[in-house]
Design a protein around this motif. Sequence first.
Motif, short mmCIF file in Angstrom:
data_model
loop_
_atom_site.label_atom_id
_atom_site.label_comp_id
_atom_site.label_asym_id
_atom_site.label_seq_id
_atom_site.Cartn_x
_atom_site.Cartn_y
_atom_site.Cartn_z
N HIS A 64 1.05 -0.73 -0.09
CA HIS A 64 0.35 -0.17 0.29
C HIS A 64 0.87 1.36 0.30
N GLU A 65 0.42 2.31 -0.29
CA GLU A 65 1.21 3.32 -0.60
C GLU A 65 1.10 4.24 0.78
N ASP A 66 1.70 5.10 1.20
CA ASP A 66 2.41 5.13 2.13
C ASP A 66 2.98 6.77 2.26
N PRO A 67 2.68 7.74 3.15
CA PRO A 67 2.97 9.15 2.37
C PRO A 67 3.78 9.43 2.72
N ALA A 68 4.99 8.82 3.74
CA ALA A 68 6.12 9.47 3.91
C ALA A 68 7.42 8.58 3.58
N ARG A 69 6.54 7.09 3.23
CA ARG A 69 7.34 5.79 2.47
C ARG A 69 7.27 5.45 1.45
N GLY A 70 6.45 5.49 0.49
CA GLY A 70 6.32 5.42 -0.53
C GLY A 70 4.99 3.60 -0.18
N ARG A 71 5.53 2.64 -1.06
CA ARG A 71 5.05 1.66 -1.38
C ARG A 71 5.77 1.06 -0.53
N LYS A 113 10.07 -1.04 2.90
CA LYS A 113 9.42 -0.67 1.44
C LYS A 113 9.48 -1.17 0.43
#
Length: 205
Positions: free
Chosen positions: A2-9, A23
């Motif tokens: 899933h997409e994380d605003p700070a870490r990306g996928r 990550k």
Amino acid sequence: MHEDPARGRVGECALEVYPPPVKATATCARYRAKGAPPPPPPPRAAGQPRGSGGRSRAPERAPSPERRAHAAPPPPRSPLPREIDIDMDIDEFRRVLREVLSEELGVGRAEMGGRWEGGEIVLRPGKEGTAEKRIPLDVFFHKVVMLRDKLRVLEQKINAHEGLSDAEKVQLQAYITGCYGTLTTFNVLFARREDGFTGSGRDSD
């Protein structure tokens, strides 16, 4: 994933090597391309057993002086029993052992009165034509002494029982005292009065 605003996928590691989230660009030491052969095992040192994974056990370090000073002292060792220098043969030892056990258990030998030696109890039925029963007095006296000893042992076990309350102990003691009073009839068979039964006074013959 899933997409994380700070870490990306990000997502969870299928091999559970790294704690999630992981990550998408992270590398895994256990990653292997599909169809690729497994990596060779690490070289073993001489004398190292198989299956250890090449890991050598770190030597145990001796405790520091500060740790030894704060360590709990070892429990004291109980002193060895000292031998008792007594000159006695096996028969004398058995006699002393019987006396000690008799004193601890409240049992002991009792002598029958001399006038009863060689006598017998005759049970004569009231119905005519039936045979009477004769019991040697020494056999009957032995059974009376066994009954007395077992009552004494039962009395001691009741007094030492931890699961009984004081009221229950008193109640059971009253029953035993009643048995003693009922059996005072057979005190005439004992050579010494103190070896016989002692009741509460009201139920003693």
